[in-house]
Design an enzyme around this catalytic site. Structure first.
Site, PDB file in Angstrom:
ATOM      1  CG  ASP A 140      48.448  33.401  42.306  1.00  0.00           C
ATOM      2  OD1 ASP A 140      47.916  32.685  43.176  1.00  0.00           O
ATOM      3  OD2 ASP A 140      48.269  34.635  42.238  1.00  0.00           O
TER       4      ASP A 140
ATOM      5  CG  ASP B 221      45.608  31.914  40.513  1.00  0.00           C
ATOM      6  OD1 ASP B 221      44.630  32.193  41.246  1.00  0.00           O
ATOM      7  OD2 ASP B 221      46.082  32.716  39.686  1.00  0.00           O
TER       8      ASP B 221
ATOM      9  NE  ARG C 259      50.991  39.865  44.611  1.00  0.00           N
ATOM     10  CZ  ARG C 259      52.117  39.635  43.953  1.00  0.00           C
ATOM     11  NH1 ARG C 259      53.244  40.197  44.323  1.00  0.00           N
ATOM     12  NH2 ARG C 259      52.136  38.811  42.936  1.00  0.00           N
TER      13      ARG C 259
ATOM     14  CB  THR D  34      49.363  48.779  43.440  1.00  0.00           C
ATOM     15  OG1 THR D  34      48.594  47.986  44.358  1.00  0.00           O
ATOM     16  CG2 THR D  34      48.438  49.759  42.730  1.00  0.00           C
TER      17      THR D  34
END
Ligand code: URA
Length: 204
Positions: free
Chosen positions: A196, A199, A101, A105
């Site tokens: 995330d 992460d 990703r 954007t």
């Protein structure tokens, strides 16, 4: 076609995953455990065929799984959901779709694909966070182009927006999840979500 996990242990594990103080090592274990529950949920309708065995006492007509399976993680966070499938289904084939990703954007782009033959298999696409749905749709498109006809999407947390996007593009693909969250924020993170996933899984 949205199936939300209905098990108290699922709610318990999801809450621990959401907790920002959960360290990566614990996060990985929780991811494995919720993955086991989701793997069972997403395969509860697998076809069976008769298989004759001999017990120590007599001949018995039992059952065996009739169709081979493939699990396809969307890299990189999907990797955290592969082991529950390979542990429960040791003969499963594993393929990879690399999508990332763009943090500016929020649009997905493909950078890697390695797939086993898919035409004869139940294909389980695993991606922990169904956010915008863009990556999932791209992955499903790629798997259909590669010959898959029997696909399910397995996610740990979904946004309503992501579910809508996937259902619009692929209305026959069932989605299995442990949680349907409230909404996406302006940066396309799921709320309440768990941050995330990649992460937190890898401590990056
Ligand atoms: N991907 C994540 O890891 N978390 C989100 O909230 C959305 C997408």
């Amino acid at each position: 076609m949205l199936h939300i996990l209905n098990h108290p242990l699922g709610a318990h594990i999801i809450t621990q995953l959401r907790d920002r103080t959960t360290p990566p090592a614990t996060f990985r274990t929780l991811c494995y455990r919720i993955g086991l529950l989701l793997a069972l949920d997403a395969t509860r309708d697998l076809a069976l065929k008769d298989e004759v065995v001999e017990t120590p006492l007599e001949k018995h007509t039992g059952q065996a799984l009739a169709k081979p399976l493939a699990v396809i993680p969307i890299l990189r966070a999907g990797l955290g959901m592969v082991e529950p499938f390979t542990d429960l289904f040791p003969d499963v084939s594993v393929g990879y779709v690399g999508l990332e990703r763009d943090h500016e954007t929020a649009l997905p782009r493909s950078y890697y694909q390695k797939l086993p033959p898919l035409a004869d298999k139940r294909v389980l696409v695993v991606d922990p966070m169904l956010a915008t749905g863009g990556s999932a749709v791209l992955a499903l498109d790629a798997l259909i182009a590669a010959g898959a006809t029997d696909i399910s999407l397995v996610c740990i947390v979904c946004s309503p927006e992501g579910v809508k996007v996937v259902e619009a593009a692929h209305p026959t693909v069932p989605i299995f999840t442990a949680a349907l969250d409230r909404e996406l924020n302006a940066k396309k993170y799921i709320l309440p979500g768990l941050g995330d996933f990649g992460d937190r899984l890898y401590g990056t």
